[in-house]
Design a protein around this motif. Structure first.
Motif, PDB file in Angstrom:
ATOM      1  N   GLU A   1     -53.849 -11.550  14.337  1.00 30.19           N
ATOM      2  CA  GLU A   1     -53.319 -12.912  14.481  1.00 30.19           C
ATOM      3  C   GLU A   1     -52.744 -13.405  13.158  1.00 30.19           C
ATOM      4  O   GLU A   1     -51.664 -14.008  13.116  1.00 30.19           O
ATOM      5  N   ALA A   2     -53.454 -13.133  12.065  1.00 33.22           N
ATOM      6  CA  ALA A   2     -52.962 -13.538  10.743  1.00 33.22           C
ATOM      7  C   ALA A   2     -51.646 -12.835  10.408  1.00 33.22           C
ATOM      8  O   ALA A   2     -50.705 -13.460   9.887  1.00 33.22           O
ATOM      9  N   GLU A   3     -51.569 -11.543  10.721  1.00 37.12           N
ATOM     10  CA  GLU A   3     -50.329 -10.807  10.448  1.00 37.12           C
ATOM     11  C   GLU A   3     -49.153 -11.380  11.250  1.00 37.12           C
ATOM     12  O   GLU A   3     -48.023 -11.473  10.745  1.00 37.12           O
ATOM     13  N   ALA A   4     -49.414 -11.779  12.490  1.00 38.91           N
ATOM     14  CA  ALA A   4     -48.355 -12.371  13.307  1.00 38.91           C
ATOM     15  C   ALA A   4     -47.915 -13.710  12.717  1.00 38.91           C
ATOM     16  O   ALA A   4     -46.712 -14.023  12.682  1.00 38.91           O
ATOM     17  N   LEU A   5     -48.870 -14.500  12.230  1.00 44.36           N
ATOM     18  CA  LEU A   5     -48.535 -15.783  11.589  1.00 44.36           C
ATOM     19  C   LEU A   5     -47.717 -15.554  10.321  1.00 44.36           C
ATOM     20  O   LEU A   5     -46.815 -16.341  10.008  1.00 44.36           O
ATOM     21  N   ARG A   6     -48.025 -14.471   9.608  1.00 41.53           N
ATOM     22  CA  ARG A   6     -47.220 -14.129   8.428  1.00 41.53           C
ATOM     23  C   ARG A   6     -45.773 -13.865   8.822  1.00 41.53           C
ATOM     24  O   ARG A   6     -44.836 -14.365   8.187  1.00 41.53           O
ATOM     25  N   GLU A   7     -45.580 -13.086   9.871  1.00 41.67           N
ATOM     26  CA  GLU A   7     -44.222 -12.775  10.308  1.00 41.67           C
ATOM     27  C   GLU A   7     -43.505 -14.003  10.847  1.00 41.67           C
ATOM     28  O   GLU A   7     -42.282 -14.112  10.758  1.00 41.67           O
ATOM     29  N   LEU A   8     -44.256 -14.948  11.400  1.00 37.43           N
ATOM     30  CA  LEU A   8     -43.670 -16.200  11.899  1.00 37.43           C
ATOM     31  C   LEU A   8     -43.393 -17.184  10.775  1.00 37.43           C
ATOM     32  O   LEU A   8     -42.841 -18.264  11.011  1.00 37.43           O
TER      33      LEU A   8
END
Length: 396
Positions: free
Chosen positions: A105-112
């Motif tokens: 989830e954190a990695e996805a937020l980084r990409e967003l």
């Protein structure tokens, strides 16, 4: 280990996937063979071959979907699905499952590019009790938090977390470990952005030794990319070009088109900062523009690419065209990190000075200094202050 490596030519990747999701039950022979390949006790693996609860089944499906969405660059779905899976894992009191989904989830937020939410999730992962039980998890979590602070522009804190990750990695992991390398990437990036170029270059020497070792092409390409960035910042143009050329050979759009796009953007920006206005620089910009048009991008990514295109126009003697590109970017400036906002205002100021509007450029130079200072980029803040002094002297 990939599904193909686990199957080892005997079991197809699709069959391994069916085993992973519980859609197929392995025979006693398969359990014996796979436990040997995984290096675990057969009894432990056999214990997995039991009916799953409804919650466990739902978690497996959600995890599979979250990882598929992330691989397909659908980061919003990956974020939402990983969050849902983490909630189920928490309900099952499965710390390992929660940790993996929270990290995703954190990695996805980084990409967003959702900096605040990314930082919150990254710190939650770092502070989880499971993180302290494994050196590898600790290094991954420290690197994640460092990247979060880097995105929001709090560079000195990013350096602190990256240093912890690198030190922990040196103690517990082999130098060619991708986890250890990721911590080194974060350290070099945070040191360079905060203006600590000599320390960043020392960190690059360690990274260069690892890049020459037995690591995947993509990891080696990343290493040469970040080393080249620092070389450009230190005005060592020949080394910057050498490492970026090596990165271009190793990074392939077919492997990861988003990474390839980011590399071309970064290489173009670094080349222009070093004053390299050649067809190779324009080719980097055009490759990034074409790829971003195909894969889509966040607002911040589109704005950053527009700043790079504007810088190309300014360096080629077209400041009016550059300003025309930059003014819409300024209206959406809050979507950008502090360091990028600083570069934006600095470029606007330079264009205004070229067009004879030195008095108006002072406002933008002051904004650039404020943004760089907020980010902890002391060298860039000092440059903005120096340009302000020069502009005021010229007006007098």
């Amino acid at each position: 280990m990939t599904q193909a490596q686990l199957g080892h030519g005997k079991y197809s990747t699709s069959y391994v996937s069916l085993l992973e999701t519980g859609s197929r039950e392995p025979t006693a022979e398969i359990i014996t063979e796979l436990s040997h390949r995984l290096g675990i006790e057969r009894d432990v693996m056999e214990a997995w071959n039991t009916p799953v609860s409804p919650d466990e089944a739902e978690f497996v499906l959600l995890e599979h979907r979250a990882r598929q969405s992330f691989a397909a660059h659908d980061y919003e779905d990956a974020r939402a699905t990983a969050h849902e899976a983490a909630g189920i894992a928490q309900g099952m009191k499965n710390s390992s499952a929660w940790w993996n989904m929270a990290f995703l989830e954190a990695e996805a937020l980084r990409e967003l590019r959702d900096g605040d939410a990314f930082l919150h999730m990254a710190e939650e992962v770092l502070n989880h009790p499971l993180t302290d039980e494994s050196s590898a998890l600790k290094v991954r979590a420290e690197t994640l938090v460092s990247n979060a602070y880097l995105i929001i522009g709090r560079l000195h804190i990013a350096v602190e977390h990256a240093l912890r990750g690198v030190e922990q990695g040196k103690e517990a992991l082999p130098p060619t470990s991708i986890i250890a390398l990721s911590a080194q990437f974060a350290l070099v990036a945070s040191l360079a952005e905060s203006g600590q170029l000599d320390d960043a270059w020392l960190a690059c020497l360690d990274l260069s030794a690892a890049a020459d070792g037995d690591i995947p092409d993509q990891a080696a390409g990343n290493a040469h990319w970040v080393i080249g960035n620092v070389a450009f910042r230190k005005q060592n143009v020949s080394e910057g070009l050498r490492h970026h050329d090596l990165a271009a050979e190793l990074l392939r759009p077919a492997s990861d088109i988003e990474l390839w796009t980011r590399f071309n953007k970064a290489s173009a920006a670094a080349r222009m900062t070093a004053g390299i206005v050649e067809p190779s620089t324009l080719a980097c910009i055009e490759r990034a523009e074409q790829a971003q048009a195909v894969i889509g991008a966040t607002m911040a990514e589109d704005l950053e690419l527009q700043i790079i295109r504007a810088q190309w126009e300014q360096l080629n003697g077209r400041p009016e065209e550059a300003l025309e590109l930059l003014l819409p970017v300024r209206r959406e400036g809050e979507a950008l990190s502090y360091p990028v906002r600083g570069e934006l205002e600095l470029l606007v100021a330079r264009c205004l000075q070229i067009t004879g509007e030195a008095a108006q450029s002072l406002e933008h130079l002051e904004l650039a200094r404020e943004h760089f200072s907020a980010a902890g980029a002391t060298d860039r803040a000092a440059l903005a202050l120096e340009l302000t002094t020069q502009a005021r002297a010229a007006l007098r």
